[in-house]
Scaffold this motif. Structure first.
Motif, PDB file in Angstrom:
ATOM      1  N   ALA A 207      10.430   5.909 -71.519  1.00  0.00           N
ATOM      2  CA  ALA A 207       9.514   5.697 -72.640  1.00  0.00           C
ATOM      3  C   ALA A 207       9.283   4.214 -72.917  1.00  0.00           C
ATOM      4  O   ALA A 207       8.159   3.780 -73.168  1.00  0.00           O
ATOM      5  CB  ALA A 207      10.058   6.393 -73.873  1.00  0.00           C
ATOM      6  N   ASP A 208      10.369   3.377 -72.840  1.00  0.00           N
ATOM      7  CA  ASP A 208      10.174   1.972 -73.221  1.00  0.00           C
ATOM      8  C   ASP A 208       9.476   1.135 -72.144  1.00  0.00           C
ATOM      9  O   ASP A 208       8.817   0.157 -72.456  1.00  0.00           O
ATOM     10  CB  ASP A 208      11.485   1.301 -73.667  1.00  0.00           C
ATOM     11  CG  ASP A 208      12.708   1.953 -73.069  1.00  0.00           C
ATOM     12  OD1 ASP A 208      12.688   3.198 -72.982  1.00  0.00           O
ATOM     13  OD2 ASP A 208      13.650   1.233 -72.678  1.00  0.00           O
ATOM     14  N   SER A 209       9.632   1.561 -70.852  1.00  0.00           N
ATOM     15  CA  SER A 209       8.983   0.737 -69.836  1.00  0.00           C
ATOM     16  C   SER A 209       7.606   1.277 -69.442  1.00  0.00           C
ATOM     17  O   SER A 209       6.895   0.685 -68.653  1.00  0.00           O
ATOM     18  CB  SER A 209       9.863   0.649 -68.585  1.00  0.00           C
ATOM     19  OG  SER A 209       9.939   1.930 -68.006  1.00  0.00           O
ATOM     20  N   ALA A 210       7.250   2.427 -70.002  1.00  0.00           N
ATOM     21  CA  ALA A 210       5.968   3.031 -69.592  1.00  0.00           C
ATOM     22  C   ALA A 210       4.803   2.156 -70.043  1.00  0.00           C
ATOM     23  O   ALA A 210       4.863   1.490 -71.077  1.00  0.00           O
ATOM     24  CB  ALA A 210       5.839   4.419 -70.186  1.00  0.00           C
ATOM     25  N   MET A 211       3.783   2.177 -69.232  1.00  0.00           N
ATOM     26  CA  MET A 211       2.615   1.337 -69.518  1.00  0.00           C
ATOM     27  C   MET A 211       1.459   2.257 -69.926  1.00  0.00           C
ATOM     28  O   MET A 211       1.229   3.289 -69.289  1.00  0.00           O
ATOM     29  CB  MET A 211       2.276   0.644 -68.198  1.00  0.00           C
ATOM     30  CG  MET A 211       1.272  -0.443 -68.257  1.00  0.00           C
ATOM     31  SD  MET A 211       1.069  -0.975 -66.531  1.00  0.00           S
ATOM     32  CE  MET A 211       0.441  -2.597 -66.770  1.00  0.00           C
ATOM     33  N   ASP A 212       0.771   1.879 -70.990  1.00  0.00           N
ATOM     34  CA  ASP A 212      -0.377   2.696 -71.407  1.00  0.00           C
ATOM     35  C   ASP A 212      -1.549   2.451 -70.479  1.00  0.00           C
ATOM     36  O   ASP A 212      -1.921   1.304 -70.234  1.00  0.00           O
ATOM     37  CB  ASP A 212      -0.788   2.322 -72.839  1.00  0.00           C
ATOM     38  CG  ASP A 212       0.187   2.900 -73.835  1.00  0.00           C
ATOM     39  OD1 ASP A 212       0.576   4.067 -73.660  1.00  0.00           O
ATOM     40  OD2 ASP A 212       0.572   2.170 -74.775  1.00  0.00           O
TER      41      ASP A 212
END
Ligand code: GAP
Length: 514
Positions: A207-212
């Motif tokens: 979740a924290d490293s995901a890129m929109d």
């Protein structure tokens, strides 16, 4: 209107019955505005794509193709303006809780005025017969002149309000025109608001490293960001073009009219890179060239018209639509846009990389201007399919349903039919089938009386039927029947390949645009 609706319903049910288009995930009751192309649909779609590709890439020595990915760096959409400006003006009806595109409500109101004009024309045509001069009538009949003025004034005001982002005036226009909720008749409207059309998603597992990310809403940006790579590796000189076909995604609010407006669709786009200042010349060139491409398919000159835009997209200094007469009236099929240096300049700014072309004739570098042609493949499919579906009265009083697809686009080019299922006829027919399949998509059908088989192939859009009968065994000749004229001719088996090829060949069709 009822007639148009009926015709459109026939198009949708025929597309399903003959294996062209199915609702997506139908066993779960489908997904709104998402469709699957079935066994015949996928062939027709592929043939349209190929017809476009050949005309644009193969026939132009200064146009090349690419296939960029659907996922792009998210900054792309900041630079292109889609994050800030790719919005639809929406309005809700407070009573029905239904949401509509405000501009579409107004355009539908104008379409009703246009329908009144057409009714007056049809009435007058009937009254005056051969002596009827449509142009003169349209320009002088007081009622028609008044309707035309009304329609123009409404569209102009809508265009201006949208251009100025004056959403309060769009609402005022809806109220002044007394436009009602098409489903309930209620006039109880909210204010008009903007709504972004891009689908968001995430790249990456945690979740924290995901890129929109966004799913691309147009294929064009994949071309712009590759502009310099292609120009350099292809050693291309301005003017040159980059073409691409591929999926695009838009969270359309008013997704309706079958495959006309979908949430997942395919575009066929070409960006033509030119010297700044030459855009008017190229704009005219591409308008004419693209219209000729459409006309080459022989679907009737009267079914096309240009609509020059009053309201321009954030990137354009001139834009025109090629509109087609769909079963629900004239609507946009393709856009020709003069995009200036907007996109490349924006990408230069956001990426901090130079996206310039060194012009050896001018001995200087500049950001090229761009002329774009952009057509929806699905929309083109609908144009071809709906135009081709016809009911014909035959001389013997019966009717036949025939799908008169341009032969170059038809999924199956020829059906081989043994007259009876015995006496060695199926064996000969299968031999012909085996031979022709090297060149074309061929069908084999031995079930039912031959007349019924002809009707089946007519309705499926197959341009030729070849019947093998007892004479074939004697003299190696067969009957070839043309779908459109129903004319039958006796020909030698070895001539078949040439006869069919001549009429389904891209060259034969595209030549018509010369
Ligand atoms: N790159 C420019 C561009 O995308 P557009 O007018 O938004 O311009 C171009 O789209 C063409 O794509 C339209 O003329 C239409 O044929 C097709 N298109 C756009 N939105 C669509 C949708 N929701 N469903 C099907 N086709 C669509």
């Amino acid at each position: 209107m009822a007639n148009q609706d009926d015709q459109f319903k026939k198009v949708i049910s025929h597309a399903k019955e003959y294996g062209y288009i199915f609702p997506s995930s139908e066993i779960y009751d489908g997904l709104s505005a998402v469709y699957d192309y079935a066994q015949n649909g996928v062939e027709l779609k592929k043939n349209i794509r190929e017809y476009w590709w050949k005309a644009m890439v193969q026939m132009h020595d200064n146009i090349v193709g690419i296939d960029a990915s659907i996922f792009m760096h998210p900054t792309t959409w900041k630079a292109s303006g889609h994050v800030d400006a790719f919005n639809d003006p929406l309005i809700d009806n407070k009573d029905s809780k239904k949401r509509y595109r405000a501009d579409v409500l107004v355009e539908d109101h104008v379409a009703k005025i246009e329908a009144k004009i057409n009714k007056e024309i049809a009435k007058a045509q009937k009254r005056f017969g051969d002596a009827f001069d449509k142009e003169q009538f349209v320009n002088t009949n007081p009622r028609v002149v008044k309707y035309n003025e009304q329609a123009q004034a409404i569209l102009k005001r809508l265009g201006q309000s949208l251009e100025k982002e004056d959403l309060a005036d769009v609402k005022a226009l809806i109220e002044e025109l007394e436009i009602v909720d098409p489903e309930t008749g209620s006039k109880n409207w909210t204010d008009v608001k903007q709504f972004n059309l891009m689908f968001g998603t995430k790249l990456g597992a945690s979740a924290d490293s995901a890129m929109d990310l966004y799913l691309r809403p147009e294929t064009a940006q994949g071309i712009f960001v590759n502009f310099l790579n292609v120009q350099k590796t292809g050693r291309l000189k301005i003017p040159f073009g980059i073409a691409q076909t591929g999926k695009a995604f838009r969270n359309e609010i008013v997704a309706r009219q079958f495959i006309f407006r979908m949430r997942e669709f395919e575009q066929m786009e070409m960006q033509f890179f030119i010297k700044p200042g030459t855009q008017i010349e190229w704009y005219d060139y591409w308008k004419e060239t693209r219209l000729k491409w459409h006309l080459s398919l022989g679907m009737g000159e009267d079914n096309y018209r240009f609509h020059d835009h009053e309201k321009l997209a954030h990137y354009a200094d001139a834009a025109s639509d090629i509109e087609f007469k769909f079963p629900f009236g004239f609507k946009e099929l393709e856009g020709i846009h003069s995009r200036t240096d907007f996109d490349l300049s924006q990408h230069e700014q956001f990426s901090n990389k130079k996206l310039q072309y060194f012009d050896p004739e001018e001995n200087k570098s500049y950001v090229p201007y761009v002329l774009e042609t952009s057509i929806g493949l699905d929309r083109m499919f609908l144009a071809v399919f709906s135009n081709s579906l016809q009911e014909e009265e035959l001389e013997n009083g019966s009717t036949r349903t025939v799908l008169k697809l341009p032969a170059v686009l038809a999924p199956t080019k020829v059906a081989i039919l043994p007259l009876v299922k015995k006496d060695g006829l199926p064996e000969v027919a299968k031999k012909i089938f085996e031979d022709l399949k090297w060149d074309f998509n061929v069908a084999y059908d031995e079930k039912d009386a031959v007349g019924r088989r002809y009707r089946r192939q007519d309705a499926a859009g197959t341009p030729f039927c070849v019947t093998v009968d007892h004479d074939t065994l004697e003299d190696n000749t067969v009957t070839i029947r043309h779908r459109d004229t129903m004319e039958q001719k006796r020909v030698k088996i070895e001539e078949l390949q040439e006869i069919v090829k001549k009429e389904v060949d891209v060259r034969y069709w595209l030549m018509k645009t010369k």
